[in-house]
Design a protein around this motif. Structure first.
Motif, PDB file in Angstrom:
ATOM      1  N   SER A 177      16.919  13.965 -14.117  1.00  0.00           N
ATOM      2  CA  SER A 177      16.574  13.289 -12.855  1.00  0.00           C
ATOM      3  C   SER A 177      16.469  14.303 -11.721  1.00  0.00           C
ATOM      4  N   ARG A 178      17.248  15.384 -11.769  1.00  0.00           N
ATOM      5  CA  ARG A 178      17.102  16.445 -10.750  1.00  0.00           C
ATOM      6  C   ARG A 178      15.697  17.036 -10.767  1.00  0.00           C
ATOM      7  N   HIS A 179      15.068  17.008 -11.958  1.00  0.00           N
ATOM      8  CA  HIS A 179      13.721  17.585 -12.087  1.00  0.00           C
ATOM      9  C   HIS A 179      12.631  16.518 -12.085  1.00  0.00           C
ATOM     10  N   GLY A 180      13.000  15.268 -11.865  1.00  0.00           N
ATOM     11  CA  GLY A 180      11.998  14.196 -11.848  1.00  0.00           C
ATOM     12  C   GLY A 180      11.378  13.936 -13.217  1.00  0.00           C
ATOM     13  N   ILE A 181      12.182  14.134 -14.278  1.00  0.00           N
ATOM     14  CA  ILE A 181      11.703  13.956 -15.654  1.00  0.00           C
ATOM     15  C   ILE A 181      12.436  12.762 -16.270  1.00  0.00           C
ATOM     16  N   ALA A 182      11.754  12.056 -17.171  1.00  0.00           N
ATOM     17  CA  ALA A 182      12.387  10.902 -17.825  1.00  0.00           C
ATOM     18  C   ALA A 182      13.112  11.330 -19.107  1.00  0.00           C
ATOM     19  N   VAL A 183      14.002  10.459 -19.584  1.00  0.00           N
ATOM     20  CA  VAL A 183      14.687  10.677 -20.869  1.00  0.00           C
ATOM     21  C   VAL A 183      14.408   9.480 -21.778  1.00  0.00           C
ATOM     22  N   HIS A 184      13.919   9.768 -22.997  1.00  0.00           N
ATOM     23  CA  HIS A 184      13.769   8.734 -24.023  1.00  0.00           C
ATOM     24  C   HIS A 184      14.771   9.027 -25.133  1.00  0.00           C
ATOM     25  N   LEU A 185      15.416   7.982 -25.616  1.00  0.00           N
ATOM     26  CA  LEU A 185      16.378   8.139 -26.702  1.00  0.00           C
ATOM     27  C   LEU A 185      15.848   7.506 -27.977  1.00  0.00           C
ATOM     28  N   ASP A 186      15.729   8.317 -29.035  1.00  0.00           N
ATOM     29  CA  ASP A 186      15.462   7.776 -30.367  1.00  0.00           C
ATOM     30  C   ASP A 186      16.812   7.303 -30.894  1.00  0.00           C
ATOM     31  N   GLY A 187      17.074   6.018 -30.687  1.00  0.00           N
ATOM     32  CA  GLY A 187      18.357   5.456 -31.106  1.00  0.00           C
ATOM     33  C   GLY A 187      18.212   4.649 -32.380  1.00  0.00           C
ATOM     34  N   SER A 214      14.374  17.227 -34.556  1.00  0.00           N
ATOM     35  CA  SER A 214      14.238  15.803 -34.217  1.00  0.00           C
ATOM     36  C   SER A 214      13.310  15.092 -35.194  1.00  0.00           C
ATOM     37  N   HIS A 215      13.591  13.822 -35.387  1.00  0.00           N
ATOM     38  CA  HIS A 215      12.759  13.009 -36.273  1.00  0.00           C
ATOM     39  C   HIS A 215      11.332  12.937 -35.738  1.00  0.00           C
ATOM     40  N   THR A 216      11.209  12.799 -34.410  1.00  0.00           N
ATOM     41  CA  THR A 216       9.868  12.673 -33.813  1.00  0.00           C
ATOM     42  C   THR A 216       9.036  13.911 -34.103  1.00  0.00           C
ATOM     43  N   ASP A 243      25.451  19.863 -33.987  1.00  0.00           N
ATOM     44  CA  ASP A 243      25.883  18.501 -33.658  1.00  0.00           C
ATOM     45  C   ASP A 243      24.764  17.662 -33.036  1.00  0.00           C
ATOM     46  N   GLY A 244      23.533  18.156 -33.115  1.00  0.00           N
ATOM     47  CA  GLY A 244      22.388  17.362 -32.653  1.00  0.00           C
ATOM     48  C   GLY A 244      22.072  17.524 -31.167  1.00  0.00           C
ATOM     49  N   THR A 245      22.963  18.214 -30.436  1.00  0.00           N
ATOM     50  CA  THR A 245      22.706  18.370 -29.000  1.00  0.00           C
ATOM     51  C   THR A 245      21.658  19.456 -28.748  1.00  0.00           C
ATOM     52  N   LEU A 246      21.079  19.419 -27.545  1.00  0.00           N
ATOM     53  CA  LEU A 246      20.199  20.479 -27.038  1.00  0.00           C
ATOM     54  C   LEU A 246      20.994  21.111 -25.899  1.00  0.00           C
ATOM     55  N   SER A 247      21.052  22.446 -25.842  1.00  0.00           N
ATOM     56  CA  SER A 247      21.877  23.020 -24.769  1.00  0.00           C
ATOM     57  C   SER A 247      21.202  22.738 -23.423  1.00  0.00           C
ATOM     58  N   LEU A 248      22.050  22.469 -22.430  1.00  0.00           N
ATOM     59  CA  LEU A 248      21.519  22.133 -21.101  1.00  0.00           C
ATOM     60  C   LEU A 248      20.737  23.323 -20.542  1.00  0.00           C
ATOM     61  N   GLU A 249      21.222  24.546 -20.841  1.00  0.00           N
ATOM     62  CA  GLU A 249      20.531  25.757 -20.355  1.00  0.00           C
ATOM     63  C   GLU A 249      19.145  25.828 -20.985  1.00  0.00           C
ATOM     64  N   HIS A 279      22.039  11.781 -34.796  1.00  0.00           N
ATOM     65  CA  HIS A 279      21.009  12.755 -35.124  1.00  0.00           C
ATOM     66  C   HIS A 279      20.876  12.895 -36.648  1.00  0.00           C
ATOM     67  N   ASN A 280      19.756  12.376 -37.133  1.00  0.00           N
ATOM     68  CA  ASN A 280      19.542  12.294 -38.581  1.00  0.00           C
ATOM     69  C   ASN A 280      19.732  13.645 -39.284  1.00  0.00           C
ATOM     70  N   ARG A 281      18.916  14.640 -38.917  1.00  0.00           N
ATOM     71  CA  ARG A 281      18.976  15.921 -39.646  1.00  0.00           C
ATOM     72  C   ARG A 281      20.207  16.751 -39.291  1.00  0.00           C
ATOM     73  N   CYS A 282      20.882  16.408 -38.213  1.00  0.00           N
ATOM     74  CA  CYS A 282      22.108  17.141 -37.859  1.00  0.00           C
ATOM     75  C   CYS A 282      23.312  16.315 -38.309  1.00  0.00           C
ATOM     76  N   SER A 283      23.353  16.023 -39.595  1.00  0.00           N
ATOM     77  CA  SER A 283      24.503  15.378 -40.246  1.00  0.00           C
ATOM     78  C   SER A 283      24.799  13.969 -39.745  1.00  0.00           C
ATOM     79  N   GLY A 284      23.827  13.325 -39.088  1.00  0.00           N
ATOM     80  CA  GLY A 284      24.086  11.974 -38.575  1.00  0.00           C
ATOM     81  C   GLY A 284      25.125  11.969 -37.471  1.00  0.00           C
ATOM     82  N   THR A 285      25.194  13.079 -36.715  1.00  0.00           N
ATOM     83  CA  THR A 285      26.237  13.186 -35.685  1.00  0.00           C
ATOM     84  C   THR A 285      25.915  12.287 -34.490  1.00  0.00           C
TER      85      THR A 285
END
Ligand code: TLP
Length: 346
Positions: A162-172, A84-86, A110-116, A141-147
């Motif tokens: 949300s099942r775990h009460g955690i927030a999601v931030h998107l670097d868009g 990730s860029h961050t 492809d820039g994804t993080l596996s759900l597991e 996703h910058n480093r993952c080929s801009g996918t």
């Protein structure tokens, strides 16, 4: 002769219309929330993303940092992709300035993080562990080929969070590139995240600025953090004026950049000494490799530079080229001719 600068879409210069809008912008003191042009941009951005509120910040880095600081307290944890860029390119700000602990999991190609992997990284309630507060995604996703990350994938991550009460931030930073590549409205990619940052100064060609979008309460907090970071900008309507033109006029033309990136990738595939996976080029970012026995990436980009074509060497063999406003089809053809020359000469 024109320099063909493909190092990044951050090198874009403002359009004529942006310069005009800048010169005519109505201004006020934005720390008092009295700059009408900033207020108009923030309103327009919030509406465009279907969020309650928005905040203009200096950069994508400041937008991500302020967002992470609002979501996470000192000593809490954020789950981040290792590409990730961050994590890689924001000077460790979340840890240095926020005391936020990055918990890295691998990004797939492809820039994804596996759900597991995300689920396994979420900390149980135990005195030994930091508390997990946030998951960050990056689209494109910058480093993952801009996918581009799909709406379905983003929704799955948001559900899990949300099942775990955690927030999601998107670097868009390049979220409009994702929307154009996937042929969806941008809100489909952002509806389910709690906050997002998008950049005016990359594919949208504004000279400066990024915008954070989220709930009213979130943006109120982000405004305080922005002030603490020294980002209260006074007559920032000078910046916002270009941002309004960017939002109104520059999002649709991004398809041209994607077509030129695809053409560049196709041309590179035909050059001896260079390797590329053309199927991975889906937006405006093109990664390719040089054959290390013959020459390094650095030698390659230096030779290109000498002939007026600029790209970035991002590793011993890896090179990145990015298409953007100001780059035309003839420039890509010239870049390919120069590249063909250089691979032969080296
Ligand atoms: N990316 C820049 C460099 O920092 C690498 C580039 O040339 O691509 N998120 C993403 C996904 C980015 O690609 C960038 C900039 C940022 C955030 C930071 O934006 P700025 O440069 O405005 O702080």
């Amino acid at each position: 002769m024109k320099t063909i600068d493909l190092r990044s879409d951050t090198v874009t210069l403002p359009s004529h219309k942006m310069r005009e809008a800048i010169s005519q912008a109505e201004l006020g003191d934005d720390v008092f929330e009295e700059d009408p042009t900033v207020n108009a941009l923030e309103k327009q951005a919030a509406e465009r993303f279907g969020k309650e509120a928005a905040l203009l910040v200096v950069s994508g880095t400041m937008g991500n940092l302020a967002s992470v600081l609002v979501h996470c307290g000192r000593g809490t944890e954020v789950i981040l992709g290792d590409q990730s860029h961050t994590f890689r390119y924001e000077a460790g700000g979340i840890a240095a300035l926020g005391g936020v602990h990055p918990h890295l999991i691998p990004n797939a190609a492809d820039g994804t993080l596996s759900l597991e992997a995300i689920e396994a990284a979420i900390r149980p309630d135990n005195v030994h562990f930091p508390r997990t507060r946030l998951i960050c995604l990056e689209n494109t996703h910058n480093r993952c080929s801009g996918t581009p990350l799909t709406a379905a994938y983003t929704a799955e991550v948001a559900d899990l969070a949300s099942r775990h009460g955690i927030a999601v931030h998107l670097d868009g930073a390049r979220i409009f590139n994702a929307a154009v590549a996937l042929n969806v409205d941008v809100t489909e990619l952002t509806d389910c995240v709690d906050s997002l940052t998008f950049c005016l100064s990359k594919g949208l060609s504004s000279p400066v600025g990024s915008v954070i979008c989220g709930s009213k309460a979130f943006i109120d907090e982000a405004r305080r953090i922005r002030k603490a970071l020294g980002g209260g900008m006074r007559q920032a309507g000078i910046i916002a004026a270009a941002g309004i033109v960017a939002l109104e006029e520059m999002t649709e033309r991004i398809a041209e950049d994607h077509n030129l990136a695809a053409r560049l990738a196709q041309g590179i595939a035909g050059l001896k000494g260079l390797t590329i996976d053309v199927d991975r080029v889906l937006t405006n970012i093109v990664y390719f490799d040089v054959e290390s026995e013959r020459f390094t990436a650095e030698a390659f980009v230096n030779s290109l530079d000498a002939q007026g074509v600029r790209m970035l060497a991002l590793g011993p063999n890896r090179i990145r080229a990015v298409t953007h406003y100001g780059i035309e089809a003839v420039d890509i053809e010239r870049a390919l001719v120069v590249m063909a020359d250089v691979v032969q000469a080296l």
